[in-house]
Design a protein around this motif. Sequence first.
Motif, PDB file in Angstrom:
ATOM      1  N   HIS A 168      31.545  37.036 -44.748  1.00 64.14           N
ATOM      2  CA  HIS A 168      30.320  36.234 -44.814  1.00 64.14           C
ATOM      3  C   HIS A 168      29.116  37.143 -45.039  1.00 64.14           C
ATOM      4  N   HIS A 191      25.569  30.539 -50.125  1.00 69.63           N
ATOM      5  CA  HIS A 191      24.641  29.512 -49.647  1.00 69.63           C
ATOM      6  C   HIS A 191      23.659  29.156 -50.750  1.00 69.63           C
ATOM      7  N   TYR A 338      19.103  21.509 -46.528  1.00 73.08           N
ATOM      8  CA  TYR A 338      17.754  21.787 -47.040  1.00 73.08           C
ATOM      9  C   TYR A 338      17.051  20.506 -47.479  1.00 73.08           C
ATOM     10  N   ARG A 350      15.061  20.766 -41.894  1.00 71.68           N
ATOM     11  CA  ARG A 350      16.346  21.416 -41.704  1.00 71.68           C
ATOM     12  C   ARG A 350      17.270  20.339 -41.144  1.00 71.68           C
ATOM     13  N   HIS A 353      24.097  20.959 -41.499  1.00 72.34           N
ATOM     14  CA  HIS A 353      24.636  22.306 -41.242  1.00 72.34           C
ATOM     15  C   HIS A 353      23.554  23.306 -40.824  1.00 72.34           C
ATOM     16  N   ASN A 354      22.447  23.343 -41.559  1.00 67.34           N
ATOM     17  CA  ASN A 354      21.399  24.326 -41.222  1.00 67.34           C
ATOM     18  C   ASN A 354      20.836  24.068 -39.826  1.00 67.34           C
ATOM     19  N   HIS A 357      23.122  25.362 -37.153  1.00 59.98           N
ATOM     20  CA  HIS A 357      23.003  26.831 -37.025  1.00 59.98           C
ATOM     21  C   HIS A 357      21.745  27.189 -36.242  1.00 59.98           C
ATOM     22  N   LEU A 358      20.624  26.603 -36.652  1.00 59.32           N
ATOM     23  CA  LEU A 358      19.340  26.998 -36.053  1.00 59.32           C
ATOM     24  C   LEU A 358      19.245  26.553 -34.599  1.00 59.32           C
ATOM     25  N   GLY A 364      24.316  32.967 -33.929  1.00 61.14           N
ATOM     26  CA  GLY A 364      24.827  31.910 -34.809  1.00 61.14           C
ATOM     27  C   GLY A 364      23.778  31.323 -35.732  1.00 61.14           C
ATOM     28  N   GLY A 365      22.531  31.733 -35.592  1.00 61.28           N
ATOM     29  CA  GLY A 365      21.467  31.177 -36.430  1.00 61.28           C
ATOM     30  C   GLY A 365      20.962  32.158 -37.465  1.00 61.28           C
ATOM     31  N   GLN A 366      21.571  33.344 -37.540  1.00 60.55           N
ATOM     32  CA  GLN A 366      21.127  34.346 -38.516  1.00 60.55           C
ATOM     33  C   GLN A 366      22.251  34.559 -39.534  1.00 60.55           C
ATOM     34  N   THR A 367      21.922  34.324 -40.799  1.00 56.39           N
ATOM     35  CA  THR A 367      22.975  34.221 -41.809  1.00 56.39           C
ATOM     36  C   THR A 367      23.862  35.467 -41.887  1.00 56.39           C
ATOM     37  N   SER A 370      25.944  35.178 -38.371  1.00 59.92           N
ATOM     38  CA  SER A 370      26.347  33.925 -37.723  1.00 59.92           C
ATOM     39  C   SER A 370      27.836  33.795 -37.378  1.00 59.92           C
TER      40      SER A 370
HETATM   41  O1  LIG Z   1      24.200  31.373 -40.575  1.00 65.73           O
HETATM   42  C1  LIG Z   1      23.354  30.685 -41.080  1.00 65.73           C
HETATM   43  C2  LIG Z   1      22.067  30.615 -40.573  1.00 65.73           C
HETATM   44  C3  LIG Z   1      21.126  29.819 -41.201  1.00 65.73           C
HETATM   45  C4  LIG Z   1      19.798  29.559 -41.005  1.00 65.73           C
HETATM   46  C5  LIG Z   1      19.398  28.714 -41.969  1.00 65.73           C
HETATM   47  C6  LIG Z   1      18.059  28.132 -42.200  1.00 65.73           C
HETATM   48  O2  LIG Z   1      18.026  27.044 -42.759  1.00 65.73           O
HETATM   49  O3  LIG Z   1      17.078  28.739 -41.857  1.00 65.73           O
HETATM   50  N1  LIG Z   1      20.421  28.450 -42.727  1.00 65.73           N
HETATM   51  C7  LIG Z   1      21.480  29.117 -42.297  1.00 65.73           C
HETATM   52  C8  LIG Z   1      22.755  29.183 -42.806  1.00 65.73           C
HETATM   53  C9  LIG Z   1      23.716  29.961 -42.207  1.00 65.73           C
HETATM   54  O4  LIG Z   1      24.860  30.036 -42.648  1.00 65.73           O
END
Ligand SMILES: O=C1C=c2cc(C(=O)O)[nH]c2=CC1=O
Length: 513
Positions: A168, A191, A338, A350, A353-354, A357-358, A364-367, A370
């Motif tokens: 990832h 993404h 989005y 948001r 899925h987003n 995560h957030l 888990g919220g940082q791409t 995560s």
């Molecule tokens: O791990 C992820 C974290 C995300 C944060 C966002 C956002 O919309 O700010 N999107 C994300 C996707 C992820 O896979």
Amino acid sequence: QFPRQCATVEALRSGMCCPDYFPVFGPGTDRCGVSTGRGQCVPVTADLRPHGPQYTHDGRDDREQWPLSFFNQTCRCSGNFSGYNCGSCRPGWSGSTCSQPTNIVRRNLLDLSAEERRRFVNALHQAKVTIHPDIVIATRRREEIFGPDGNTPQFENVSIYNYFVWSHYYSVRKTFLGTGQQSFGGVDFSHEGPAFVTWHRYHLLQLERDMQNMLQDPTFGLPYWNFATGQNTCDICSDDLMGARSNFDISLISQNSIFSQWRVLCENIEEYETLGTICNSTEGGPIRRNPAGNVARPMVQRLPEPEDVALCLEVGVFDTPPFYSNSTDSFRNTVEGYSDPSGKYDPAVRGLHNLAHLFLNGTGGQTHLSPNDPIFVLLHTFTDALFDEWLRRHSAGISTYPLENAPIGHNRQYNMVPFWPPVTNNEMFVTAPENLGYSYEVEWPGRTLHVTEMITIAVVTALVLVAIIFAAAACIVRVKKNKDELHQPLLTDQYQHYSDDYDSIPTPSQSVV
Ligand SMILES: O=C1C=c2cc(C(=O)O)[nH]c2=CC1=O
């Protein structure tokens, strides 16, 4: 990313990654299981159709035209055989000849019994600490892959779960443009584009398959987390599942959970971006998680609603130009989160899925990090279940998936980065039960109606009722009239008959006794 057999100077120099299936006759004698008809070594195909305008640094990133920077020959497997040496089966098939169909059931984590929960948590932990039997990861860009001495391939072993994390990271990492230059962040191979759903589907399939092999249980299925509860609590964050909150630090996991002992991979983002290195298998700090605790962003202090799921499943088109995170009326951008749940793009929103995560508000919220939080697996199985349900409801054909001009990595025929052997987005755009051998045990919420829809339905119902009443009244009148008409001639007839015959009716005195 690559099989251990291909992480050698010779393989990299030759560009050939076609390991033997049956190496007893000596190296190179049974490439791709050719002697038993499993497959053969062929040139890699990488689609060259143009990508979208978001990426402006062509020629600077190893991930372009994946995997040609590293290898140009790979195994192509026959029939249901699959894998880097054609030694395994395509998803949906099992057995020594890959002729037995499989149906793996992915269930709601909360529906698992206490014993099933325990086994799942243990299986995840085993994956975290078990070295991947086949795959190694590159820790340098292609330019530096032979190491400082030019003869030491820069690859490392990695655990099964950490490989999931690393893949990832590798797909989302910025493009390194040189020392002293800012890395380019407008690139993401998994993404903000149509491949979001296909890439994550394959990512999960690979982990599920690796865990099946590790457990020697071909029926093992990853569960899911139904995150669309509308709640502002994490219902799977208990010590028998993904770990409760620590009593000592609100952003840590309770020590009663094995996940409090997990250490994260790919934390040193600044180092990677400034030195042009790549995340390696060294672990760092603990998983951080503070569900609903992002006070700076109240919008992400809650989870999506069931209604959001119902609305998203009604968005009719898979993806819309520019096939990016600003696409409107796109199912993909809606499920990714989005757009608002009905499909309208809104930069302030948001969703789905987003939002999930957030909401986790931490690792888990940082791409780039995560997947280090195991909730990632469950969040993405649910997202994949949504994708599958959408494919089923809309009988979606592949023609709705863009062939070109999607962001780099996202075109239909592009190989997904960094998977090996090469697999295209196309191959994952199919309904899972029929084509990939797994299904979800899930009930989807119905949609509540809007006021206008309710008014329309009320008016139509009232009109139909009025029409029925009128029709019934008309019927009654007609029946009554018919009845009257039926009776009247009879009476008249009789009357006439009697009156006609009146004269002939014998008077009592005339009657014959
Ligand atoms: O791990 C992820 C974290 C995300 C944060 C966002 C956002 O919309 O700010 N999107 C994300 C996707 C992820 O896979």
